[in-house]
Design an enzyme around this catalytic site. Structure first.
Site, PDB file in Angstrom:
ATOM      1  N   GLU A 172      43.159  44.880  41.588  1.00 28.29           N
ATOM      2  CA  GLU A 172      41.688  44.940  41.472  1.00 28.29           C
ATOM      3  C   GLU A 172      41.143  46.343  41.746  1.00 28.29           C
ATOM      4  O   GLU A 172      40.220  46.523  42.555  1.00 28.29           O
ATOM      5  CB  GLU A 172      41.036  43.903  42.395  1.00 28.29           C
ATOM      6  CG  GLU A 172      41.369  42.490  41.988  1.00 28.29           C
ATOM      7  CD  GLU A 172      40.559  41.409  42.688  1.00 28.29           C
ATOM      8  OE1 GLU A 172      39.884  41.689  43.692  1.00 28.29           O
ATOM      9  OE2 GLU A 172      40.595  40.253  42.207  1.00 28.29           O
ATOM     10  N   GLU A 290      45.272  35.972  39.080  1.00 26.58           N
ATOM     11  CA  GLU A 290      44.509  35.314  40.161  1.00 26.58           C
ATOM     12  C   GLU A 290      43.499  34.394  39.496  1.00 26.58           C
ATOM     13  O   GLU A 290      42.647  34.873  38.727  1.00 26.58           O
ATOM     14  CB  GLU A 290      43.789  36.330  41.051  1.00 26.58           C
ATOM     15  CG  GLU A 290      44.725  37.080  41.975  1.00 26.58           C
ATOM     16  CD  GLU A 290      43.992  37.926  43.018  1.00 26.58           C
ATOM     17  OE1 GLU A 290      42.898  37.508  43.476  1.00 26.58           O
ATOM     18  OE2 GLU A 290      44.524  38.996  43.358  1.00 26.58           O
TER      19      GLU A 290
HETATM   20  O1  AHR Z   1      42.939  35.884  46.463  1.00 30.49           O
HETATM   21  C1  AHR Z   1      42.007  36.424  47.345  1.00 30.49           C
HETATM   22  C2  AHR Z   1      41.559  37.821  46.957  1.00 30.49           C
HETATM   23  O2  AHR Z   1      40.829  37.753  45.764  1.00 30.49           O
HETATM   24  C3  AHR Z   1      42.651  38.814  46.630  1.00 30.49           C
HETATM   25  O3  AHR Z   1      43.124  39.451  47.755  1.00 30.49           O
HETATM   26  C4  AHR Z   1      41.952  39.801  45.748  1.00 30.49           C
HETATM   27  O4  AHR Z   1      42.817  40.398  44.829  1.00 30.49           O
HETATM   28  C5  AHR Z   1      40.843  38.994  45.104  1.00 30.49           C
HETATM   29  O5  AHR Z   1      39.607  39.608  45.245  1.00 30.49           O
END
Ligand code: AHR
Length: 492
Positions: A172, A290
């Site tokens: 990210e 994610e």
């Molecule tokens: O999964 C939780 C968080 O969400 C992770 O650390 C991050 O990559 C995202 O913002």
């Protein structure tokens, strides 16, 4: 209300990659400590891995797990987590404002993966880390022997290299919350130099560039275009991340699956734009590494403690219905999305929830993941759907979300349906192209209370047996309960 689904064996989306059913373990809250790793627990093995948790992960049939983060990654020095445990430093983790004592690191993760039949997917720190640090960890994991880091791995107990194939170039990096956040141009430059070094150490790596952290990012989709313009030839995947939570209306929450589909289509289009510009023959694949329902507005730092109770979302049936629609969207984009990681796996926004020194239970979202991961593998099919829609902030959205797959070896068809309507829905499923069919099974997720959650004491939301569909000339008919999830399996 009635929805008709026309399914034809020849309307293939493409093969569903096993890696679509991946997940994610970050050093965050109790994902590692008291989640997968709890030395001293009565069910922990000699390495401290909880066997009750491994058993549930095996049930979920998770093939690949991303590690060690997440936001944590961008402040992490991987060398802190190797070697004799007593010598490992205790550090401040800036990302989640917790204490990390590094008792679990790369070697423990690799060992845990072997025990849980999981392929590791690693991420390198491009926040505070350097391209050289990334080369070093690839050398530690994948180089056979005879160099500083490969010999260090051997000294630490692993004669054989781990041969980790999938590597994320940061996490990210478009997010201002990221430790060492970069502009798209600066990230692309750093990721390019990192990728070169990593590939010099091991040319067989598959690399994943950071894409947008969500469709609401102000830099989306320019970020993805700029990153790919620099990295197109060096990487194999662009990543996507997306979380949804109930914010205002049920309609908007239920339409998450449509928004996720639109998001994927924009990233596909952006990648194809760069492909055309570069006159490239390569099609960029997506690693949706994610995704989940996450009430991220509720997260607050718990102070500088080790493994605090943070991001321990408890999922309702409502959340599970949204989650199921997201799973359908992933399957319906199987031609592009080759890797996905449910974020996360244990305790932290997860399907599996543990108690320190205690038991474990399956959250509501465990069930749809279990079903698609176990029955949905094979070839994904595009349905032609006609049925009622509702209005949402993402536009008109069908009340029924569906995905269909078939497995030629087993000669089975699997149909996954979510009914987002507050009333029953008649379904007409046309399966004529498969010839004679018979129904094998109908699993149903339903409860009168949409807000009900599972607990250590009661699994209120779990699969029950639904009535088998009525089959007339390869036309299957059934009624879906209001606000429900269904898994139908047929033999042909
Ligand atoms: O999964 C939780 C968080 O969400 C992770 O650390 C991050 O990559 C995202 O913002």
């Amino acid at each position: 209300m009635k929805t008709k689904l026309f399914v034809d064996k020849n309307l293939k989306i493409g093969p569903i990659s096993d890696r679509l059913f991946g997940s994610f373990i970050e050093h965050l809250g109790r994902a590692v400590y008291t989640g997968i790793y709890e030395p001293g627990h009565s069910l922990a093995d000699k390495d401290g891995f909880r066997s009750d948790v491994i058993d549930l992960i095996k049930k979920l049939n998770v093939p690949i797990v991303r590690y060690p983060g997440g936001n944590f990654l961008s402040g992490y020095n991987w060398e802190d987590g190797i070697g004799p445990k007593n010598d490992r430093p205790t550090r401040l983790d800036y990302a989640w404002q917790t204490i990390e004592d590094n008792q679990f690191g790369t070697d423990e993760f690799m060992k845990w993966c072997q025990k849980a039949n999981i392929e590791p997917m690693m991420a390198v720190n491009l926040g505070t880390g350097t391209p050289k640090d990334a080369g070093n960890i690839v050398e530690y994991c994948n180089f056979p022997q005879g160099t500083h880091y490969s010999d260090l791995r051997i000294k630490n107990g692993s004669k054989q290299p781990y041969n980790v194939k999938y590597w994320c170039l940061g996490n990210e990096m478009d997010g201002p919350w990221q430790i060492g956040h970069l502009s798209a141009q600066d990230y692309a430059k750093k990721a390019l130099e990192t990728a070169k070094i990593m590939r010099w150490v091991d040319p067989s790596l598959k690399l994943i560039a950071c894409g947008s952290s969500g469709a609401e990012m102000p830099t989306y989709p320019d970020w993805d275009r700029i990153v790919l313009e620099t990295l197109y030839d060096q990487v194999d995947y662009i990543s996507m991340h997306r979380y949804y939570w109930f914010q205002d209306t049920l309609e908007n929450f239920f339409a998450s699956y449509k928004d996720m589909d639109d998001f994927i289509h924009t990233i596909r289009a952006t990648a194809d734009f760069v492909k055309a510009k570069k006159r490239s023959k390569k099609t960029m694949k997506i690693s949706f590494d994610e995704w989940n329902v996450w009430y991220l507005n509720e997260w607050k730092p718990a102070g500088w403690q080790k493994a605090p109770h943070i991001l321990e979302d408890q999922y309702s049936l409502k959340d599970a219905l949204v989650f199921s629609g997201m799973l359908n969207t992933l399957v319906n984009n199987a031609d592009r999305v080759e890797i996905a990681a449910l974020a996360q796996l244990v305790n932290v926004i997860a399907p599996i929830f543990t108690k320190e020194n205690g038991g474990v239970f399956k959250q509501t979202i465990f069930y749809p993941f279990y079903a698609v991961s176990n029955y949905g593998r094979g070839e994904a099919l595009r349905c032609i759907k006609t049925g009622p829609t509702f209005d949402s902030k993402y536009g008109a959205t069908a009340y029924v979300s569906e995905s269909v797959s078939f497995n030629e070896t087993k000669r089975e068809i699997a149909v996954f349906l979510v009914n987002y309507a507050k009333e029953a829905m008649d379904i007409e499923l046309e399966l004529r192209s498969f010839g004679a069919i018979h129904a094998l099974d109908h699993l149903l997720l339903h409860h009168d209370n949409l807000d009900i959650k599972n607990t250590f004491e009661h699994e209120h939301v779990k699969f029950t047996k639904g009535a088998l569909p009525l089959i007339k000339d390869a036309l299957a008919e059934l009624k879906l309960e209001p606000l429900s999830y269904h898994v139908l399996r047929f033999k042909y």
